[in-house]
Design a protein around this motif. Structure first.
Motif, PDB file in Angstrom:
ATOM      1  N   HIS A  11       0.702  -1.198   0.013  1.00 56.67           N
ATOM      2  CA  HIS A  11       0.122   0.132   0.040  1.00 56.67           C
ATOM      3  C   HIS A  11       0.782   1.144   0.043  1.00 56.67           C
ATOM      4  CE1 HIS A  11      -4.226  -1.343   0.442  1.00 56.67           C
ATOM      5  NE2 HIS A  11      -3.831  -2.178   0.999  1.00 56.67           N
ATOM      6  N   TYR A  12       1.911   1.214   0.702  1.00 54.39           N
ATOM      7  CA  TYR A  12       2.918   2.284   0.884  1.00 54.39           C
ATOM      8  C   TYR A  12       3.576   2.607  -0.564  1.00 54.39           C
ATOM      9  CZ  TYR A  12       6.920   5.064   2.205  1.00 54.39           C
ATOM     10  OH  TYR A  12       7.849   5.951   2.431  1.00 54.39           O
ATOM     11  N   ARG A  13       3.853   1.489  -1.301  1.00 53.78           N
ATOM     12  CA  ARG A  13       4.578   1.625  -2.225  1.00 53.78           C
ATOM     13  C   ARG A  13       3.473   2.260  -3.636  1.00 53.78           C
ATOM     14  NH1 ARG A  13       7.027  -2.863  -0.687  1.00 53.78           N
ATOM     15  NH2 ARG A  13       5.751  -4.301  -1.714  1.00 53.78           N
ATOM     16  N   PHE A  14       2.189   1.631  -3.470  1.00 50.21           N
ATOM     17  CA  PHE A  14       1.376   2.066  -4.480  1.00 50.21           C
ATOM     18  C   PHE A  14       0.844   3.565  -4.126  1.00 50.21           C
ATOM     19  CE2 PHE A  14       0.329  -2.263  -5.693  1.00 50.21           C
ATOM     20  CZ  PHE A  14       0.118  -1.976  -7.057  1.00 50.21           C
ATOM     21  N   ALA A  15       0.959   3.877  -2.944  1.00 46.40           N
ATOM     22  CA  ALA A  15       0.873   5.349  -2.618  1.00 46.40           C
ATOM     23  C   ALA A  15       1.959   6.242  -2.754  1.00 46.40           C
ATOM     24  CB  ALA A  15       0.315   5.543  -1.105  1.00 46.40           C
ATOM     25  N   GLN A  16       3.035   5.666  -2.934  1.00 45.42           N
ATOM     26  CA  GLN A  16       4.147   6.726  -3.473  1.00 45.42           C
ATOM     27  C   GLN A  16       4.044   6.839  -4.871  1.00 45.42           C
ATOM     28  OE1 GLN A  16       7.433   4.507  -1.938  1.00 45.42           O
ATOM     29  NE2 GLN A  16       7.885   6.318  -0.468  1.00 45.42           N
ATOM     30  N   GLY A  17       3.694   5.522  -5.553  1.00 45.95           N
ATOM     31  CA  GLY A  17       3.532   5.853  -7.217  1.00 45.95           C
ATOM     32  C   GLY A  17       2.428   6.791  -7.600  1.00 45.95           C
ATOM     33  N   ALA A  18       1.483   6.649  -6.770  1.00 43.14           N
ATOM     34  CA  ALA A  18       0.298   7.562  -7.019  1.00 43.14           C
ATOM     35  C   ALA A  18       0.730   9.098  -6.699  1.00 43.14           C
ATOM     36  CB  ALA A  18      -0.894   7.155  -6.118  1.00 43.14           C
ATOM     37  N   MET A  19       1.246   9.319  -5.873  1.00 41.89           N
ATOM     38  CA  MET A  19       1.990  10.689  -5.277  1.00 41.89           C
ATOM     39  C   MET A  19       2.985  11.171  -6.434  1.00 41.89           C
ATOM     40  SD  MET A  19       2.074  11.028  -1.281  1.00 41.89           S
ATOM     41  CE  MET A  19       2.610   9.295  -1.019  1.00 41.89           C
ATOM     42  N   ALA A  20       3.631  10.261  -6.988  1.00 46.76           N
ATOM     43  CA  ALA A  20       4.768  10.650  -8.079  1.00 46.76           C
ATOM     44  C   ALA A  20       4.061  11.060  -9.509  1.00 46.76           C
ATOM     45  CB  ALA A  20       5.463   9.410  -8.327  1.00 46.76           C
ATOM     46  N   ILE A  21       3.041  10.110  -9.623  1.00 41.38           N
ATOM     47  CA  ILE A  21       2.085  10.412 -10.948  1.00 41.38           C
ATOM     48  C   ILE A  21       1.444  11.830 -10.786  1.00 41.38           C
ATOM     49  CG2 ILE A  21       0.025   9.536 -12.451  1.00 41.38           C
ATOM     50  CD1 ILE A  21       0.999   6.778 -11.523  1.00 41.38           C
ATOM     51  N   ALA A  22       0.614  11.897  -9.461  1.00 37.09           N
ATOM     52  CA  ALA A  22       0.050  13.089  -9.331  1.00 37.09           C
ATOM     53  C   ALA A  22       0.928  14.539  -9.381  1.00 37.09           C
ATOM     54  CB  ALA A  22      -0.731  13.069  -8.081  1.00 37.09           C
ATOM     55  N   THR A  23       2.247  14.323  -8.760  1.00 37.46           N
ATOM     56  CA  THR A  23       2.957  15.550  -8.864  1.00 37.46           C
ATOM     57  C   THR A  23       3.540  15.841 -10.287  1.00 37.46           C
ATOM     58  OG1 THR A  23       4.074  14.935  -6.533  1.00 37.46           O
ATOM     59  CG2 THR A  23       5.303  16.288  -8.141  1.00 37.46           C
ATOM     60  N   ALA A  24       3.707  14.709 -11.062  1.00 38.28           N
ATOM     61  CA  ALA A  24       3.876  14.994 -12.564  1.00 38.28           C
ATOM     62  C   ALA A  24       2.819  15.768 -13.352  1.00 38.28           C
ATOM     63  CB  ALA A  24       4.491  13.644 -13.186  1.00 38.28           C
ATOM     64  N   ALA A  25       1.745  15.066 -12.958  1.00 32.41           N
ATOM     65  CA  ALA A  25       0.528  15.526 -13.592  1.00 32.41           C
ATOM     66  C   ALA A  25       0.194  17.112 -13.382  1.00 32.41           C
ATOM     67  CB  ALA A  25      -0.816  14.637 -13.344  1.00 32.41           C
ATOM     68  N   VAL A  26       0.315  17.238 -11.986  1.00 34.39           N
ATOM     69  CA  VAL A  26      -0.063  18.731 -11.890  1.00 34.39           C
ATOM     70  C   VAL A  26       1.167  19.643 -12.120  1.00 34.39           C
ATOM     71  CG1 VAL A  26       0.357  20.244  -9.742  1.00 34.39           C
ATOM     72  CG2 VAL A  26      -0.970  18.144  -9.545  1.00 34.39           C
ATOM     73  N   LEU A  27       2.004  19.368 -12.307  1.00 36.64           N
ATOM     74  CA  LEU A  27       3.308  20.028 -13.160  1.00 36.64           C
ATOM     75  C   LEU A  27       3.043  20.270 -14.673  1.00 36.64           C
ATOM     76  CD1 LEU A  27       6.558  19.130 -11.388  1.00 36.64           C
ATOM     77  CD2 LEU A  27       5.155  21.294 -11.073  1.00 36.64           C
ATOM     78  N   PHE A  28       2.676  19.236 -15.230  1.00 37.20           N
ATOM     79  CA  PHE A  28       2.318  19.349 -16.567  1.00 37.20           C
ATOM     80  C   PHE A  28       1.081  19.956 -16.887  1.00 37.20           C
ATOM     81  CE2 PHE A  28       5.423  15.528 -17.212  1.00 37.20           C
ATOM     82  CZ  PHE A  28       6.256  16.355 -18.139  1.00 37.20           C
ATOM     83  N   GLY A  29       0.042  19.900 -16.080  1.00 38.37           N
ATOM     84  CA  GLY A  29      -1.321  20.571 -16.035  1.00 38.37           C
ATOM     85  C   GLY A  29      -1.110  22.053 -15.757  1.00 38.37           C
ATOM     86  N   ALA A  30      -0.037  22.509 -15.271  1.00 44.35           N
ATOM     87  CA  ALA A  30      -0.026  24.002 -15.184  1.00 44.35           C
ATOM     88  C   ALA A  30       1.179  24.422 -16.256  1.00 44.35           C
ATOM     89  CB  ALA A  30       1.085  24.484 -13.907  1.00 44.35           C
ATOM     90  N   LEU A  31       1.821  23.589 -17.293  1.00 45.45           N
ATOM     91  CA  LEU A  31       2.741  24.104 -18.383  1.00 45.45           C
ATOM     92  C   LEU A  31       2.058  24.912 -19.065  1.00 45.45           C
ATOM     93  CD1 LEU A  31       5.329  23.561 -18.907  1.00 45.45           C
ATOM     94  CD2 LEU A  31       4.797  21.542 -20.524  1.00 45.45           C
ATOM     95  N   PRO A  32       0.819  24.483 -19.576  1.00 44.10           N
ATOM     96  CA  PRO A  32       0.282  25.564 -20.600  1.00 44.10           C
ATOM     97  C   PRO A  32       0.079  26.883 -20.344  1.00 44.10           C
ATOM     98  CG  PRO A  32      -0.883  23.462 -20.803  1.00 44.10           C
ATOM     99  CD  PRO A  32      -0.009  23.408 -19.477  1.00 44.10           C
ATOM    100  N   SER A  33      -0.041  27.162 -19.047  1.00 43.23           N
ATOM    101  CA  SER A  33       0.065  28.285 -18.613  1.00 43.23           C
ATOM    102  C   SER A  33       1.314  29.207 -18.421  1.00 43.23           C
ATOM    103  CB  SER A  33      -0.634  28.452 -17.046  1.00 43.23           C
ATOM    104  OG  SER A  33       0.238  27.758 -16.172  1.00 43.23           O
ATOM    105  N   LEU A  34       2.210  28.526 -18.529  1.00 46.46           N
ATOM    106  CA  LEU A  34       3.632  29.075 -18.658  1.00 46.46           C
ATOM    107  C   LEU A  34       4.120  29.307 -20.209  1.00 46.46           C
ATOM    108  CD1 LEU A  34       5.426  26.930 -15.994  1.00 46.46           C
ATOM    109  CD2 LEU A  34       4.873  29.420 -15.842  1.00 46.46           C
TER     110      LEU A  34
END
Length: 105
Positions: free
Chosen positions: A78-101
């Motif tokens: 569960h810990y490893r899946f949660a870490q993977g989900a947080m990594a995916i979410a972090t990358a997605a948040v950054l890429f989601g903000a990319l068009p505004s830059l």
């Protein structure tokens, strides 16, 4: 009768889904801002603010997950899946903000 053994409660999918919920909320705020204020600085400012808030939320979630894992409340996979989900979410948040830059008005 039989011997009863208490087991630890299963943590469920909450640590994993929380990261994806943060990502979803960030996406919806950025999308709504782009729809309400198309090609305006206001939409970019809202996207940047939402990105900072989302990254802080993912960081706080990471701290909570690590604390639960250290306390033995979150099994290894569960810990490893949660870490993977947080990594995916972090990358997605950054890429989601990319068009505004990239697409500045």
């Amino acid at each position: 009768m039989g011997r009863r053994v208490k087991s630890l409660p299963l943590p469920g999918w909450r640590p994993i889904l929380t990261a994806f919920t943060i990502w979803f909320l960030h996406f919806m705020v950025c999308w709504a801002a782009a729809e309400i204020w198309p090609h305006q600085w206001t939409a970019n400012a809202v996207a940047w603010a939402a990105t900072v808030i989302a990254l802080l939320a993912v960081g706080a979630h990471l701290k909570r997950v690590r604390a639960r894992h250290a306390a033995g409340q979150l099994p290894g996979w569960h810990y490893r899946f949660a870490q993977g989900a947080m990594a995916i979410a972090t990358a997605a948040v950054l890429f989601g903000a990319l068009p505004s830059l990239v697409f500045l008005p």
